[in-house]
Motif scaffolding. Structure first.
Motif, PDB file in Angstrom:
ATOM      1  N   TYR A  37      37.006  36.717  40.841  1.00 27.95           N
ATOM      2  CA  TYR A  37      38.228  37.501  40.651  1.00 27.95           C
ATOM      3  C   TYR A  37      39.266  37.040  41.672  1.00 27.95           C
ATOM      4  CZ  TYR A  37      41.220  41.628  40.002  1.00 27.95           C
ATOM      5  OH  TYR A  37      42.287  42.461  39.745  1.00 27.95           O
ATOM      6  N   THR A  38      40.498  36.802  41.215  1.00 25.29           N
ATOM      7  CA  THR A  38      41.530  36.258  42.097  1.00 25.29           C
ATOM      8  C   THR A  38      42.755  37.164  42.156  1.00 25.29           C
ATOM      9  OG1 THR A  38      42.423  34.946  40.264  1.00 25.29           O
ATOM     10  CG2 THR A  38      40.839  33.870  41.744  1.00 25.29           C
ATOM     11  N   THR A  39      43.325  37.236  43.344  1.00 27.00           N
ATOM     12  CA  THR A  39      44.553  38.015  43.526  1.00 27.00           C
ATOM     13  C   THR A  39      45.414  37.351  44.586  1.00 27.00           C
ATOM     14  OG1 THR A  39      45.439  40.191  44.160  1.00 27.00           O
ATOM     15  CG2 THR A  39      43.413  39.510  45.217  1.00 27.00           C
ATOM     16  N   THR A  40      46.711  37.521  44.487  1.00 30.90           N
ATOM     17  CA  THR A  40      47.624  37.026  45.501  1.00 30.90           C
ATOM     18  C   THR A  40      48.769  38.011  45.660  1.00 30.90           C
ATOM     19  OG1 THR A  40      48.805  35.069  46.315  1.00 30.90           O
ATOM     20  CG2 THR A  40      49.134  35.643  44.003  1.00 30.90           C
ATOM     21  N   SER A  41      49.556  37.814  46.715  1.00 29.78           N
ATOM     22  CA  SER A  41      50.654  38.716  47.032  1.00 29.78           C
ATOM     23  C   SER A  41      51.859  37.880  47.442  1.00 29.78           C
ATOM     24  CB  SER A  41      50.254  39.665  48.169  1.00 29.78           C
ATOM     25  OG  SER A  41      51.326  40.525  48.516  1.00 29.78           O
ATOM     26  N   ASP A  61      44.065  36.919  38.257  1.00 31.85           N
ATOM     27  CA  ASP A  61      43.757  38.269  37.774  1.00 31.85           C
ATOM     28  C   ASP A  61      44.798  39.305  38.193  1.00 31.85           C
ATOM     29  OD1 ASP A  61      41.078  38.035  36.419  1.00 31.85           O
ATOM     30  OD2 ASP A  61      40.584  37.146  38.345  1.00 31.85           O
ATOM     31  N   ARG A  62      45.340  39.152  39.410  1.00 32.96           N
ATOM     32  CA  ARG A  62      46.258  40.175  39.900  1.00 32.96           C
ATOM     33  C   ARG A  62      47.259  39.567  40.878  1.00 32.96           C
ATOM     34  NH1 ARG A  62      44.922  43.662  44.364  1.00 32.96           N
ATOM     35  NH2 ARG A  62      46.312  45.455  44.560  1.00 32.96           N
ATOM     36  N   ILE A  63      48.512  39.957  40.731  1.00 29.35           N
ATOM     37  CA  ILE A  63      49.532  39.509  41.669  1.00 29.35           C
ATOM     38  C   ILE A  63      50.332  40.723  42.148  1.00 29.35           C
ATOM     39  CG2 ILE A  63      51.201  38.958  39.830  1.00 29.35           C
ATOM     40  CD1 ILE A  63      52.200  36.666  41.705  1.00 29.35           C
ATOM     41  N   ILE A  64      50.510  40.816  43.464  1.00 26.06           N
ATOM     42  CA  ILE A  64      51.294  41.892  44.073  1.00 26.06           C
ATOM     43  C   ILE A  64      52.663  41.332  44.416  1.00 26.06           C
ATOM     44  CG2 ILE A  64      51.463  43.484  46.018  1.00 26.06           C
ATOM     45  CD1 ILE A  64      48.369  43.201  46.289  1.00 26.06           C
ATOM     46  N   VAL A  65      53.702  41.989  43.934  1.00 24.98           N
ATOM     47  CA  VAL A  65      55.072  41.594  44.256  1.00 24.98           C
ATOM     48  C   VAL A  65      55.654  42.669  45.167  1.00 24.98           C
ATOM     49  CG1 VAL A  65      57.359  41.056  43.345  1.00 24.98           C
ATOM     50  CG2 VAL A  65      55.305  40.400  42.046  1.00 24.98           C
ATOM     51  N   ARG A 100      54.710  35.871  27.064  1.00 22.96           N
ATOM     52  CA  ARG A 100      54.835  34.678  26.212  1.00 22.96           C
ATOM     53  C   ARG A 100      53.496  33.970  26.044  1.00 22.96           C
ATOM     54  NH1 ARG A 100      58.176  32.481  29.030  1.00 22.96           N
ATOM     55  NH2 ARG A 100      57.002  30.852  30.115  1.00 22.96           N
ATOM     56  N   LEU A 101      52.706  33.942  27.124  1.00 27.15           N
ATOM     57  CA  LEU A 101      51.437  33.210  27.094  1.00 27.15           C
ATOM     58  C   LEU A 101      50.236  34.085  26.754  1.00 27.15           C
ATOM     59  CD1 LEU A 101      52.037  31.109  30.343  1.00 27.15           C
ATOM     60  CD2 LEU A 101      52.203  30.299  27.983  1.00 27.15           C
ATOM     61  N   GLY A 102      50.467  35.393  26.644  1.00 26.95           N
ATOM     62  CA  GLY A 102      49.362  36.299  26.366  1.00 26.95           C
ATOM     63  C   GLY A 102      48.386  36.374  27.529  1.00 26.95           C
ATOM     64  N   GLY A 103      48.908  36.274  28.746  1.00 27.57           N
ATOM     65  CA  GLY A 103      48.067  36.276  29.935  1.00 27.57           C
ATOM     66  C   GLY A 103      47.503  37.645  30.267  1.00 27.57           C
ATOM     67  N   HIS A 104      46.456  37.668  31.083  1.00 25.46           N
ATOM     68  CA  HIS A 104      45.814  38.932  31.457  1.00 25.46           C
ATOM     69  C   HIS A 104      46.181  39.373  32.871  1.00 25.46           C
ATOM     70  CE1 HIS A 104      43.107  36.084  33.496  1.00 25.46           C
ATOM     71  NE2 HIS A 104      42.793  37.095  34.293  1.00 25.46           N
ATOM     72  N   THR A 105      46.987  38.575  33.594  1.00 26.57           N
ATOM     73  CA  THR A 105      47.316  38.867  34.992  1.00 26.57           C
ATOM     74  C   THR A 105      47.943  40.249  35.132  1.00 26.57           C
ATOM     75  OG1 THR A 105      47.749  36.513  35.355  1.00 26.57           O
ATOM     76  CG2 THR A 105      48.546  38.056  37.030  1.00 26.57           C
ATOM     77  N   HIS A 106      47.381  41.058  36.016  1.00 33.86           N
ATOM     78  CA  HIS A 106      47.942  42.374  36.292  1.00 33.86           C
ATOM     79  C   HIS A 106      49.064  42.216  37.322  1.00 33.86           C
ATOM     80  CE1 HIS A 106      47.869  46.813  36.540  1.00 33.86           C
ATOM     81  NE2 HIS A 106      48.252  46.608  37.792  1.00 33.86           N
ATOM     82  N   ILE A 107      50.247  42.679  36.996  1.00 32.53           N
ATOM     83  CA  ILE A 107      51.414  42.567  37.873  1.00 32.53           C
ATOM     84  C   ILE A 107      51.636  43.907  38.569  1.00 32.53           C
ATOM     85  CG2 ILE A 107      53.872  42.018  38.036  1.00 32.53           C
ATOM     86  CD1 ILE A 107      53.544  40.499  35.353  1.00 32.53           C
ATOM     87  N   GLU A 108      51.416  43.918  39.877  1.00 27.52           N
ATOM     88  CA  GLU A 108      51.568  45.146  40.660  1.00 27.52           C
ATOM     89  C   GLU A 108      52.816  45.070  41.535  1.00 27.52           C
ATOM     90  OE1 GLU A 108      49.431  47.322  44.493  1.00 27.52           O
ATOM     91  OE2 GLU A 108      48.214  46.103  43.134  1.00 27.52           O
ATOM     92  N   LEU A 136      52.500  50.436  40.024  1.00 31.46           N
ATOM     93  CA  LEU A 136      53.275  50.585  41.260  1.00 31.46           C
ATOM     94  C   LEU A 136      52.376  51.139  42.358  1.00 31.46           C
ATOM     95  CD1 LEU A 136      55.998  50.863  42.908  1.00 31.46           C
ATOM     96  CD2 LEU A 136      56.118  53.191  41.973  1.00 31.46           C
ATOM     97  N   THR A 137      52.491  50.564  43.561  1.00 33.97           N
ATOM     98  CA  THR A 137      51.822  51.096  44.739  1.00 33.97           C
ATOM     99  C   THR A 137      52.863  51.368  45.811  1.00 33.97           C
ATOM    100  OG1 THR A 137      49.756  49.904  44.313  1.00 33.97           O
ATOM    101  CG2 THR A 137      50.135  50.664  46.562  1.00 33.97           C
ATOM    102  N   LEU A 138      52.941  52.619  46.249  1.00 33.26           N
ATOM    103  CA  LEU A 138      53.784  52.995  47.377  1.00 33.26           C
ATOM    104  C   LEU A 138      52.855  53.085  48.586  1.00 33.26           C
ATOM    105  CD1 LEU A 138      56.004  55.692  45.644  1.00 33.26           C
ATOM    106  CD2 LEU A 138      56.759  53.460  46.456  1.00 33.26           C
ATOM    107  N   LYS A 139      53.025  52.175  49.530  1.00 36.23           N
ATOM    108  CA  LYS A 139      52.050  51.980  50.601  1.00 36.23           C
ATOM    109  C   LYS A 139      52.632  52.366  51.953  1.00 36.23           C
ATOM    110  CE  LYS A 139      49.192  48.239  52.519  1.00 36.23           C
ATOM    111  NZ  LYS A 139      48.900  46.791  52.445  1.00 36.23           N
ATOM    112  N   THR A 140      51.815  53.018  52.795  1.00 37.92           N
ATOM    113  CA  THR A 140      52.266  53.325  54.152  1.00 37.92           C
ATOM    114  C   THR A 140      52.393  52.021  54.947  1.00 37.92           C
ATOM    115  OG1 THR A 140      50.000  53.654  54.940  1.00 37.92           O
ATOM    116  CG2 THR A 140      51.211  55.616  54.166  1.00 37.92           C
TER     117      THR A 140
END
Length: 257
Positions: A37-41, A61-65, A100-108, A136-140
């Motif tokens: 499982y891969t994630t980046t920020s 799998d997941r990218i945090i913006v 457009r690509l039908g990707g599964h990446t979760h955009i947070e 959406l994540t509201l983080k301290t």
């Protein structure tokens, strides 16, 4: 891959901006093919339509913006030198590529709770989906100069990691008031579930070791499995179990909460 078969997640970020690494999409692809499982920020300043497409195609799998304000004024208070419009465009590039690509990446979409943007929290909650995010994540926020307060601490104490004491100074909420005792007895799950590997190959106990003070070894010299099971790593875990107060990196950690 050296870690194939026993590593289940790789977070491609630590200190700095991961998208500045031109090899990132390929690194993610290799991990994805190894069923990890891969994630980046990212702060999204370097995102282009092509890079967004490469990230989606890599199997990420997941990218945090990270966008910490909805006006240039509130955004630049923390993200000095950054552009809100670039960040928002980057978020759109990701959404368009995913659709457009039908990707599964979760955009947070992630926003730090700061005094400079607290008037915008409700707007974030209302509009994150329209901005292109899936969640959406509201983080301290973590501060290093918190002892005498910090101008970016939010007004509402519930959303601050630090508590004001009777003498006017602040302490992390996970630390007891000044009673003479500074021991932390709650087990640290981070030390038994993961580690950090720097760009130079040093293996660190966790992401709170931002200055790489407690390296367990280098993957340039030993395998990750060997370092993970090494005496140095085991001794560090043992000392943390006895008292987190032994290490300064533990004093600002949220895992005590």
């Amino acid at each position: 891959m050296d870690c194939e078969g026993y590593v289940h997640t790789i977070q491609f970020f630590f200190q700095g901006e991961p998208l500045l690494n031109s090899q990132l999409p390929e690194m993610i692809r290799l991990a994805h093919e190894a069923h990890i499982y891969t994630t980046t920020s990212t702060n999204a300043q370097a995102l282009t339509p092509l890079l967004a497409e490469q990230l989606i195609q890599s199997g990420l799998d997941r990218i945090i913006v990270s966008i910490d304000g909805l006006s240039e004024e509130s955004y630049s208070t923390y993200r000095q030198g950054g552009s809100l419009q670039k960040a928002l465009r980057g978020l759109v590039y990701l959404r368009e590529a995913k659709d457009r690509l039908g990707g599964h990446t979760h955009i947070e979409l992630q926003c730090l709770r700061l005094k400079s943007n607290e008037h915008e929290w409700a707007m974030f909650e209302r509009s994150y989906h329209q901005m292109g995010a899936d969640s959406l994540t509201l983080k301290t926020a973590q501060f290093y100069d918190y002892q005498h307060g910090n101008p970016l601490m939010p007004t509402d104490a519930r959303f601050c990691r630090y508590a004001r004491q009777q003498d006017g100074t602040y302490r992390p909420k996970n630390r007891p008031p000044k009673t003479g005792k500074t021991l932390f007895h709650k087990p640290c799950y981070r030390l038994s579930t993961g580690c950090v590997i720097t760009t130079t190959g040093e293996v660190l106990p966790c992401c709170f070791d931002k200055s790489a003070q407690h390296s367990w070894g280098s993957i340039r010299e030993h395998s990750l499995r060997e370092i993970w099971q090494s005496h140095k790593a085991q001794q560090f875990r043992h000392e943390v179990r006895l008292s987190r107060a032994t290490f300064s990196i533990c004093t600002n950690c949220t895992e005590n909460e």
